[in-house]
Motif scaffolding. Sequence first.
Motif, PDB file in Angstrom:
ATOM      1  N   SER A  72      44.738  36.416  48.327  1.00  0.00           N
ATOM      2  CA  SER A  72      45.018  35.631  49.532  1.00  0.00           C
ATOM      3  C   SER A  72      46.491  35.246  49.671  1.00  0.00           C
ATOM      4  CB  SER A  72      44.151  34.373  49.553  1.00  0.00           C
ATOM      5  OG  SER A  72      44.527  33.508  48.503  1.00  0.00           O
ATOM      6  N   LYS A  73      47.161  35.003  48.576  1.00  0.00           N
ATOM      7  CA  LYS A  73      48.541  34.516  48.659  1.00  0.00           C
ATOM      8  C   LYS A  73      49.579  35.627  48.503  1.00  0.00           C
ATOM      9  CE  LYS A  73      47.157  30.223  48.746  1.00  0.00           C
ATOM     10  NZ  LYS A  73      46.935  29.607  49.998  1.00  0.00           N
ATOM     11  N   VAL A  74      49.376  36.517  47.563  1.00  0.00           N
ATOM     12  CA  VAL A  74      50.402  37.510  47.259  1.00  0.00           C
ATOM     13  C   VAL A  74      50.325  38.666  48.244  1.00  0.00           C
ATOM     14  CG1 VAL A  74      51.300  39.069  45.498  1.00  0.00           C
ATOM     15  CG2 VAL A  74      50.424  36.840  44.838  1.00  0.00           C
ATOM     16  N   LYS A  75      49.295  39.459  48.133  1.00  0.00           N
ATOM     17  CA  LYS A  75      49.100  40.562  49.056  1.00  0.00           C
ATOM     18  C   LYS A  75      47.662  41.041  48.943  1.00  0.00           C
ATOM     19  CE  LYS A  75      51.219  43.659  45.717  1.00  0.00           C
ATOM     20  NZ  LYS A  75      52.182  44.697  45.505  1.00  0.00           N
ATOM     21  N   ARG A  76      47.193  41.725  49.940  1.00  0.00           N
ATOM     22  CA  ARG A  76      45.804  42.186  49.963  1.00  0.00           C
ATOM     23  C   ARG A  76      45.711  43.632  49.499  1.00  0.00           C
ATOM     24  NH1 ARG A  76      42.184  38.879  52.512  1.00  0.00           N
ATOM     25  NH2 ARG A  76      43.118  37.210  53.703  1.00  0.00           N
ATOM     26  N   ASN A  77      46.063  43.860  48.259  1.00  0.00           N
ATOM     27  CA  ASN A  77      45.965  45.183  47.679  1.00  0.00           C
ATOM     28  C   ASN A  77      44.821  45.155  46.667  1.00  0.00           C
ATOM     29  OD1 ASN A  77      46.288  47.677  46.578  1.00  0.00           O
ATOM     30  ND2 ASN A  77      48.492  47.484  46.242  1.00  0.00           N
ATOM     31  N   TYR A  78      43.638  45.570  47.103  1.00  0.00           N
ATOM     32  CA  TYR A  78      42.443  45.479  46.276  1.00  0.00           C
ATOM     33  C   TYR A  78      42.509  46.425  45.082  1.00  0.00           C
ATOM     34  CZ  TYR A  78      40.759  42.887  50.268  1.00  0.00           C
ATOM     35  OH  TYR A  78      40.632  41.968  51.263  1.00  0.00           O
ATOM     36  N   PHE A  79      43.117  47.582  45.259  1.00  0.00           N
ATOM     37  CA  PHE A  79      43.260  48.515  44.144  1.00  0.00           C
ATOM     38  C   PHE A  79      44.128  47.907  43.056  1.00  0.00           C
ATOM     39  CE2 PHE A  79      45.512  51.964  41.983  1.00  0.00           C
ATOM     40  CZ  PHE A  79      44.421  52.623  41.419  1.00  0.00           C
ATOM     41  N   ALA A  80      45.229  47.267  43.431  1.00  0.00           N
ATOM     42  CA  ALA A  80      46.105  46.636  42.441  1.00  0.00           C
ATOM     43  C   ALA A  80      45.388  45.478  41.745  1.00  0.00           C
ATOM     44  CB  ALA A  80      47.386  46.145  43.109  1.00  0.00           C
ATOM     45  N   ALA A  81      44.577  44.740  42.468  1.00  0.00           N
ATOM     46  CA  ALA A  81      43.825  43.643  41.854  1.00  0.00           C
ATOM     47  C   ALA A  81      42.822  44.181  40.837  1.00  0.00           C
ATOM     48  CB  ALA A  81      43.111  42.826  42.926  1.00  0.00           C
ATOM     49  N   THR A  82      42.115  45.243  41.196  1.00  0.00           N
ATOM     50  CA  THR A  82      41.143  45.842  40.284  1.00  0.00           C
ATOM     51  C   THR A  82      41.832  46.429  39.065  1.00  0.00           C
ATOM     52  OG1 THR A  82      39.746  46.384  42.174  1.00  0.00           O
ATOM     53  CG2 THR A  82      39.273  47.519  40.120  1.00  0.00           C
ATOM     54  N   LEU A  83      42.934  47.121  39.282  1.00  0.00           N
ATOM     55  CA  LEU A  83      43.688  47.702  38.181  1.00  0.00           C
ATOM     56  C   LEU A  83      44.258  46.608  37.272  1.00  0.00           C
ATOM     57  CD1 LEU A  83      44.656  50.440  37.062  1.00  0.00           C
ATOM     58  CD2 LEU A  83      46.736  50.112  38.402  1.00  0.00           C
ATOM     59  N   GLY A  84      44.757  45.534  37.867  1.00  0.00           N
ATOM     60  CA  GLY A  84      45.306  44.433  37.084  1.00  0.00           C
ATOM     61  C   GLY A  84      44.259  43.742  36.229  1.00  0.00           C
ATOM     62  N   VAL A  85      43.093  43.497  36.800  1.00  0.00           N
ATOM     63  CA  VAL A  85      42.012  42.868  36.032  1.00  0.00           C
ATOM     64  C   VAL A  85      41.576  43.785  34.897  1.00  0.00           C
ATOM     65  CG1 VAL A  85      39.590  42.151  36.156  1.00  0.00           C
ATOM     66  CG2 VAL A  85      41.194  41.385  37.888  1.00  0.00           C
ATOM     67  N   THR A  86      41.501  45.085  35.170  1.00  0.00           N
ATOM     68  CA  THR A  86      41.107  46.038  34.133  1.00  0.00           C
ATOM     69  C   THR A  86      42.115  46.075  32.998  1.00  0.00           C
ATOM     70  OG1 THR A  86      39.991  47.382  35.798  1.00  0.00           O
ATOM     71  CG2 THR A  86      40.493  48.441  33.700  1.00  0.00           C
ATOM     72  N   ILE A  87      43.394  46.140  33.318  1.00  0.00           N
ATOM     73  CA  ILE A  87      44.431  46.209  32.287  1.00  0.00           C
ATOM     74  C   ILE A  87      44.491  44.914  31.479  1.00  0.00           C
ATOM     75  CG2 ILE A  87      46.935  46.316  31.932  1.00  0.00           C
ATOM     76  CD1 ILE A  87      46.999  48.361  34.241  1.00  0.00           C
ATOM     77  N   VAL A  88      44.450  43.775  32.162  1.00  0.00           N
ATOM     78  CA  VAL A  88      44.500  42.486  31.457  1.00  0.00           C
ATOM     79  C   VAL A  88      43.282  42.316  30.554  1.00  0.00           C
ATOM     80  CG1 VAL A  88      44.388  39.979  31.792  1.00  0.00           C
ATOM     81  CG2 VAL A  88      45.989  41.341  33.131  1.00  0.00           C
ATOM     82  N   SER A  89      42.109  42.708  31.037  1.00  0.00           N
ATOM     83  CA  SER A  89      40.909  42.563  30.211  1.00  0.00           C
ATOM     84  C   SER A  89      40.933  43.512  29.022  1.00  0.00           C
ATOM     85  CB  SER A  89      39.654  42.776  31.051  1.00  0.00           C
ATOM     86  OG  SER A  89      39.614  44.085  31.560  1.00  0.00           O
ATOM     87  N   LEU A  90      41.448  44.730  29.195  1.00  0.00           N
ATOM     88  CA  LEU A  90      41.554  45.654  28.064  1.00  0.00           C
ATOM     89  C   LEU A  90      42.539  45.139  27.013  1.00  0.00           C
ATOM     90  CD1 LEU A  90      41.508  49.149  29.796  1.00  0.00           C
ATOM     91  CD2 LEU A  90      39.811  48.211  28.237  1.00  0.00           C
TER      92      LEU A  90
END
Length: 99
Positions: A72-90
């Motif tokens: 909501s605040k930064v940008k609406r890039n759903y792919f980047a959000a999914t990739l970021g959550v995946t990388i951080v969780s790994l």
Amino acid sequence: MLKSGLVNKIIAGASILGLFMMGGLASTYVTVSTPVKFVTSAYTTTLQSIFDSIIPGLLPLIVVLCVWGYLSKVKRNYFAATLGVTIVSLVLGCLGVII
């Protein structure tokens, strides 16, 4: 119906219902826990038990709020959000911070 504002009230009610449903789905499907332990001479406790004593499900709530804040605040890039959550969780999973 249009002049009385009934349609706008129905749309607002449907939006609130949708938010409740998304909150229920997030609390059901997002699971995050931590195996970090604190050892003292008297007892051993885990960080997860401390979080659960404050608010059960605090870590999943933090994850959902971070993703929502990013979208909501930064940008609406759903792919980047999914990739970021995946990388951080790994990374955190490999370090043993989260399960």
